[in-house]
Design a protein around this motif. Structure first.
Motif, PDB file in Angstrom:
ATOM      1  N   LEU A   8       0.825  -1.207   0.000  1.00 35.81           N
ATOM      2  CA  LEU A   8       0.000   0.000   0.000  1.00 35.81           C
ATOM      3  C   LEU A   8       0.862   1.261   0.000  1.00 35.81           C
ATOM      4  CD1 LEU A   8      -2.853  -0.978   2.497  1.00 35.81           C
ATOM      5  CD2 LEU A   8      -3.073  -0.550   0.036  1.00 35.81           C
ATOM      6  N   PHE A   9       1.962   1.213   0.740  1.00 34.16           N
ATOM      7  CA  PHE A   9       2.873   2.355   0.798  1.00 34.16           C
ATOM      8  C   PHE A   9       3.448   2.638  -0.588  1.00 34.16           C
ATOM      9  CE2 PHE A   9       6.980   4.381   1.345  1.00 34.16           C
ATOM     10  CZ  PHE A   9       6.721   5.359   2.298  1.00 34.16           C
ATOM     11  N   GLY A  10       3.972   1.588  -1.248  1.00 32.72           N
ATOM     12  CA  GLY A  10       4.564   1.754  -2.569  1.00 32.72           C
ATOM     13  C   GLY A  10       3.549   2.186  -3.610  1.00 32.72           C
ATOM     14  N   LYS A  11       2.353   1.595  -3.550  1.00 31.48           N
ATOM     15  CA  LYS A  11       1.303   1.929  -4.513  1.00 31.48           C
ATOM     16  C   LYS A  11       0.893   3.395  -4.391  1.00 31.48           C
ATOM     17  CE  LYS A  11      -3.408   0.591  -5.852  1.00 31.48           C
ATOM     18  NZ  LYS A  11      -4.559  -0.305  -5.537  1.00 31.48           N
ATOM     19  N   THR A  12       0.755   3.872  -3.154  1.00 28.42           N
ATOM     20  CA  THR A  12       0.363   5.266  -2.918  1.00 28.42           C
ATOM     21  C   THR A  12       1.449   6.229  -3.388  1.00 28.42           C
ATOM     22  OG1 THR A  12      -0.932   4.587  -0.990  1.00 28.42           O
ATOM     23  CG2 THR A  12      -0.373   6.921  -1.151  1.00 28.42           C
ATOM     24  N   ALA A  13       2.707   5.916  -3.066  1.00 27.77           N
ATOM     25  CA  ALA A  13       3.823   6.773  -3.468  1.00 27.77           C
ATOM     26  C   ALA A  13       3.931   6.858  -4.983  1.00 27.77           C
ATOM     27  CB  ALA A  13       5.126   6.250  -2.871  1.00 27.77           C
ATOM     28  N   LEU A  14       3.710   5.736  -5.652  1.00 33.31           N
ATOM     29  CA  LEU A  14       3.794   5.698  -7.119  1.00 33.31           C
ATOM     30  C   LEU A  14       2.611   6.425  -7.756  1.00 33.31           C
ATOM     31  CD1 LEU A  14       5.285   4.568  -9.614  1.00 33.31           C
ATOM     32  CD2 LEU A  14       3.855   2.515  -9.416  1.00 33.31           C
ATOM     33  N   HIS A  15       1.417   6.164  -7.237  1.00 31.16           N
ATOM     34  CA  HIS A  15       0.197   6.744  -7.816  1.00 31.16           C
ATOM     35  C   HIS A  15       0.203   8.271  -7.745  1.00 31.16           C
ATOM     36  CE1 HIS A  15      -4.000   7.051  -9.002  1.00 31.16           C
ATOM     37  NE2 HIS A  15      -4.219   7.823  -7.942  1.00 31.16           N
ATOM     38  N   HIS A  16       0.766   8.823  -6.679  1.00 33.63           N
ATOM     39  CA  HIS A  16       0.761  10.278  -6.499  1.00 33.63           C
ATOM     40  C   HIS A  16       2.067  10.934  -6.953  1.00 33.63           C
ATOM     41  CE1 HIS A  16      -3.097  10.601  -4.354  1.00 33.63           C
ATOM     42  NE2 HIS A  16      -2.809   9.406  -3.883  1.00 33.63           N
ATOM     43  N   GLY A  17       2.903  10.177  -7.636  1.00 32.36           N
ATOM     44  CA  GLY A  17       4.113  10.746  -8.213  1.00 32.36           C
ATOM     45  C   GLY A  17       5.191  11.106  -7.205  1.00 32.36           C
ATOM     46  N   ILE A  18       5.106  10.546  -6.015  1.00 31.70           N
ATOM     47  CA  ILE A  18       6.114  10.840  -4.994  1.00 31.70           C
ATOM     48  C   ILE A  18       7.363   9.995  -5.234  1.00 31.70           C
ATOM     49  CG2 ILE A  18       6.583  10.818  -2.502  1.00 31.70           C
ATOM     50  CD1 ILE A  18       3.550  11.268  -2.102  1.00 31.70           C
ATOM     51  N   LEU A  19       7.159   8.778  -5.725  1.00 33.05           N
ATOM     52  CA  LEU A  19       8.256   7.927  -6.182  1.00 33.05           C
ATOM     53  C   LEU A  19       8.010   7.568  -7.643  1.00 33.05           C
ATOM     54  CD1 LEU A  19       8.784   5.342  -3.263  1.00 33.05           C
ATOM     55  CD2 LEU A  19      10.290   7.240  -3.870  1.00 33.05           C
ATOM     56  N   THR A  20       9.085   7.516  -8.421  1.00 31.52           N
ATOM     57  CA  THR A  20       8.948   7.048  -9.805  1.00 31.52           C
ATOM     58  C   THR A  20       8.937   5.521  -9.811  1.00 31.52           C
ATOM     59  OG1 THR A  20      11.331   6.929 -10.202  1.00 31.52           O
ATOM     60  CG2 THR A  20      10.253   9.055 -10.602  1.00 31.52           C
ATOM     61  N   LEU A  43       9.461  -0.782   3.667  1.00 33.88           N
ATOM     62  CA  LEU A  43       9.723  -0.082   2.411  1.00 33.88           C
ATOM     63  C   LEU A  43       9.988   1.401   2.659  1.00 33.88           C
ATOM     64  CD1 LEU A  43       9.882  -0.473  -0.659  1.00 33.88           C
ATOM     65  CD2 LEU A  43       7.442   0.090  -0.787  1.00 33.88           C
ATOM     66  N   GLU A  44       9.260   1.997   3.598  1.00 34.77           N
ATOM     67  CA  GLU A  44       9.468   3.420   3.882  1.00 34.77           C
ATOM     68  C   GLU A  44      10.853   3.664   4.473  1.00 34.77           C
ATOM     69  OE1 GLU A  44       7.755   4.873   7.988  1.00 34.77           O
ATOM     70  OE2 GLU A  44       6.196   3.725   6.967  1.00 34.77           O
ATOM     71  N   GLU A  45      11.338   2.734   5.306  1.00 35.05           N
ATOM     72  CA  GLU A  45      12.675   2.879   5.879  1.00 35.05           C
ATOM     73  C   GLU A  45      13.749   2.809   4.797  1.00 35.05           C
ATOM     74  OE1 GLU A  45      12.300   1.137  10.417  1.00 35.05           O
ATOM     75  OE2 GLU A  45      12.400  -0.292   8.756  1.00 35.05           O
ATOM     76  N   VAL A  46      13.569   1.901   3.847  1.00 35.94           N
ATOM     77  CA  VAL A  46      14.520   1.781   2.739  1.00 35.94           C
ATOM     78  C   VAL A  46      14.521   3.057   1.901  1.00 35.94           C
ATOM     79  CG1 VAL A  46      14.979   0.584   0.563  1.00 35.94           C
ATOM     80  CG2 VAL A  46      14.453  -0.734   2.619  1.00 35.94           C
ATOM     81  N   ALA A  47      13.324   3.577   1.609  1.00 32.56           N
ATOM     82  CA  ALA A  47      13.211   4.791   0.793  1.00 32.56           C
ATOM     83  C   ALA A  47      13.868   5.983   1.482  1.00 32.56           C
ATOM     84  CB  ALA A  47      11.745   5.085   0.499  1.00 32.56           C
ATOM     85  N   LEU A  48      13.701   6.084   2.803  1.00 29.59           N
ATOM     86  CA  LEU A  48      14.320   7.176   3.557  1.00 29.59           C
ATOM     87  C   LEU A  48      15.831   6.998   3.641  1.00 29.59           C
ATOM     88  CD1 LEU A  48      11.906   7.757   6.577  1.00 29.59           C
ATOM     89  CD2 LEU A  48      12.623   9.488   4.937  1.00 29.59           C
ATOM     90  N   GLU A  49      16.242   5.790   3.970  1.00 26.04           N
ATOM     91  CA  GLU A  49      17.662   5.506   4.175  1.00 26.04           C
ATOM     92  C   GLU A  49      18.471   5.734   2.910  1.00 26.04           C
ATOM     93  OE1 GLU A  49      19.547   1.400   5.094  1.00 26.04           O
ATOM     94  OE2 GLU A  49      18.810   2.166   7.014  1.00 26.04           O
ATOM     95  N   ASN A  50      17.858   5.491   1.760  1.00 25.81           N
ATOM     96  CA  ASN A  50      18.558   5.632   0.481  1.00 25.81           C
ATOM     97  C   ASN A  50      18.214   6.934  -0.243  1.00 25.81           C
ATOM     98  OD1 ASN A  50      20.041   2.869  -0.138  1.00 25.81           O
ATOM     99  ND2 ASN A  50      18.107   2.378   0.894  1.00 25.81           N
ATOM    100  N   GLU A  60       3.711  13.310   3.657  1.00 26.13           N
ATOM    101  CA  GLU A  60       2.680  13.454   2.623  1.00 26.13           C
ATOM    102  C   GLU A  60       2.033  12.102   2.323  1.00 26.13           C
ATOM    103  OE1 GLU A  60       2.292  14.912  -2.033  1.00 26.13           O
ATOM    104  OE2 GLU A  60       4.043  15.521  -0.847  1.00 26.13           O
ATOM    105  N   ILE A  61       2.859  11.053   2.248  1.00 26.55           N
ATOM    106  CA  ILE A  61       2.319   9.703   2.030  1.00 26.55           C
ATOM    107  C   ILE A  61       1.476   9.274   3.228  1.00 26.55           C
ATOM    108  CG2 ILE A  61       2.922   7.267   1.680  1.00 26.55           C
ATOM    109  CD1 ILE A  61       5.470   8.245   0.264  1.00 26.55           C
ATOM    110  N   TYR A  62       1.955   9.593   4.427  1.00 28.47           N
ATOM    111  CA  TYR A  62       1.184   9.278   5.635  1.00 28.47           C
ATOM    112  C   TYR A  62      -0.209   9.901   5.568  1.00 28.47           C
ATOM    113  CZ  TYR A  62       5.120   7.353   8.343  1.00 28.47           C
ATOM    114  OH  TYR A  62       6.141   6.578   8.819  1.00 28.47           O
ATOM    115  N   ARG A  63      -0.241  11.169   5.150  1.00 30.41           N
ATOM    116  CA  ARG A  63      -1.538  11.853   5.079  1.00 30.41           C
ATOM    117  C   ARG A  63      -2.453  11.170   4.059  1.00 30.41           C
ATOM    118  NH1 ARG A  63       1.692  16.460   6.173  1.00 30.41           N
ATOM    119  NH2 ARG A  63       2.210  16.748   3.985  1.00 30.41           N
TER     120      ARG A  63
END
Length: 401
Positions: A8-20, A43-50, A60-63
Motif C-alpha cells: 500500500l505504501f509503494g502503490k500510494t507513493a507511485l500513484h501520487h508521483g512521490i516515487l517514480t 519499504l518506507e525505511e529503505v526509501a528514507l535511508e537511500n 505526505e504519504i502518511y496523510r
C-alpha cells in the motif's frame, strides 16, 4: 514479495508521483537484499535511508494513507530538524492540545546508543517540573517512531537571539544566566548532569522566559561512569576541559564550565575559544586561558568578568562549588545599587566585600592569574589557598583601616 503494508505504501507513493517506477523498483530490490541479509526493514525505511524520500514526502504519504499520526498525536507540520531528531507541531487526538513533537530520525532508530539517549531524555523530562525547563507530557514509541511530546513554546533560541551581536547588555545577560542557573540548580538537586549547555539548547519565549529545551545528553550522576572512556560528548565551543579530554567520570562541575562559556558568549559576542576545527577548539579549552570578558567588552563590570572567569577554570575543583553559589553572586551583582560602585578594580584585585563573604571566598577570591600561579606552586609545594587568602584579607583590612 511485499507485505500488505509495504504494498500500500509503494502503490500510494507511485500513484501520487512521490516515487517514480524506477525508484520504487530499486527500493524493492534493496528491501529484498536487506531481508536476505537478516535486516527487517520496511519499504518506507529503505526509501528514507537511500534518500528516495525526504521526511516531508514521507509525511505526505502518511496523510494520503491516513497515517499522519504518532502515538496519540496527529502531526500538522515540521518546524525544525537537528542532527538526531525532527520537531513537529502536532495536536492530541482526544483533547486537541497542541504540542511540539520531537521524533528521533528514522535512520537512528536502529542505533542502540542514540535510541537509549533519546529515551533517556524523554524519561528525564517527564520527571522534571520547573519553570525554566521545557515540560514533557509524554514519551513513547509508535510504529518504530520514538517520540517525546513537549510543551509548544513560541520564541527563539538563545543562539538565534545572539545572531551577529557583539555582546548584549550586561544586566540582560545576567538575567538570562540567572534563569539558566536556576534550572541547572534544580537538575543537579535531582541528581542529573546536563553535559551540553549551549545557546542552541536554550530558548527565550515571547514572554521573556528562559527555558532549557534539549536534555539529550542529560544523565543521572550515578550513571555517568557508563560513558565509554575517551568518548567526547558535548559541543566544542562550550565543552569543559574534562569533557574535551574524554574523561571517564564527569560531574556537575562540567555544567558550571559550560554555563560560564555560554555567558561569555552572551557578554562578548563570541565563545571563549574559537578555531577552524573542533580539535583545535577543544585543545584551547584544555591548555589556554580565555581573555577576561571585560577586555573584549569594556562595558562589563569587573565583578561579572571575575565570576565568568571563575566558572571557566581548567580544574573542576577551582570553579564555584554549585549553581546555588552562582545564583547568589548573580543576585549580588544585579542588586539595584550595583552600578553605583565607582571603584575600578585592576585585573588581579578582588573586591573586599566578596573576600569577606565566607560563601564567596572559593568563587572570586582568586583571579585567573592567581590560579595560574597556584597551579604552578602546587607542583612545587607553594603556599596553600587558605594561606594566600588570609594574606589578602589582612592586606585589604589594612588598606581600609
Amino acid at each position: 514479495m511485499l507485505n500488505e503494508e509495504d504494498f500500500l505504501f509503494g502503490k500510494t507513493a507511485l500513484h501520487h508521483g512521490i516515487l517514480t517506477k524506477e525508484q520504487l523498483e530499486e527500493c524493492i530490490l534493496i528491501l529484498q537484499a536487506q531481508k536476505e541479509a537478516g535486516r527487517e526493514l520496511t519499504l518506507e525505511e529503505v526509501a528514507l535511508e537511500n534518500h528516495f524520500l525526504t521526511r516531508e514526502k514521507l509525511l505526505e504519504i502518511y496523510r494520503l494513507l491516513g497515517k499522519n499520526r504518532i502515538g496519540n498525536y496527529e502531526v500538522e507540520k515540521k518546524i525544525a530538524q537537528g542532527g538526531t531528531s525532527s520537531i513537529y507541531i502536532a495536536h492530541h487526538i482526544q483533547t486537541g492540545k497542541k504540542v511540539a513533537l520531537k521524533v528521533l530520525l528514522p535512520h537512528l532508530t536502529r542505533n542502540k546508543e542514540f535510541v537509549a539517549r533519546f529515551d533517556r531524555e524523554g524519561e528525564a523530562l517527564t520527571q522534571f517540573d520547573h519553570p525554566h525547563i521545557v515540560k514533557a507530557y509524554e514519551t513513547g514509541v509508535y510504529q518504530k517512531h520514538h517520540f517525546i511530546a513537549l510543551e509548544l513554546l513560541e520564541g527563539e533560541s538563545l543562539y538565534e537571539f545572539l545572531g551577529q551581536k557583539t555582546g548584549i547588555d550586561e544586566r540582560v545577560a545576567l538575567e538570562i544566566g540567572l534563569q539558566i542557573a536556576k534550572a541547572m540548580k534544580y537538575l543537579h538537586e535531582k541528581g542529573f548532569v546536563h553535559r551540553d549547555i549551549k545557546p542552541q539548547n536554550i530558548m527565550i519565549t515571547t514572554d521573556q522566559v528562559v527555558k532549557l529545551i534539549d536534555l539529550g545528553l542529560t544523565k543521572q550522576i550515578s550513571q555517568i561512569s557508563i560513558t565509554q572512556k575517551g568518548m567526547i560528548l558535548g559541543t566544542p565551543y562550550y565543552i569543559s576541559p574534562e569533557q574535551a579530554s574524554g574523561a571517564e567520570k564527569i560531574d556537575y562541575r562540567t555544567d558550571i564550565y559550560s554555563w560560564g562559556a555560554t555567558m561569555y558568549h552572551l557578554l562578548t559576542g563570541r565563545p571563549p575559544f574559537v578555531g577552524d576545527k573542533a580539535k583545535e577548539v577543544m585543545d584551547k579549552h584544555l591548555k589556554e586561558d580565555p581573555l577576561p570578558p571585560w577586555q573584549i567588552n569594556r562595558s562589563i563590570s569587573q565583578k561579572t568578568s571575575a565570576l565568568i572567569l571563575a566558572t571557566l577554570e581548567k580544574e573542576p575543583e577551582d570553579r564555584p562549588l554549585s549553581f546555588e553559589m552562582i545564583i547568589h553572586h548573580v543576585n549580588q551583582i544585579l542588586r539595584p545599587d550595583f552600578n553605583t560602585d565607582k571603584k575600578t578594580l585592576e585585573e588581579g584585585e578582588v573586591h573586599s566585600e566578596l573576600i569577606y563573604s565566607r560563601e564567596s571566598q572559593k568563587l572570586l577570591a582568586l583571579t585567573q592569574e592567581e590560579n595560574r600561579k597556584r597551579r604552578r606552586k602546587k607542583k612545587k609545594g607553594g603556599k596553600s589557598i587558605s594561606q594566600r587568602l588570609l594574606q589578602k584579607k589582612k592586606k585589604i583590612a589594612k588598606s581600609i583601616g
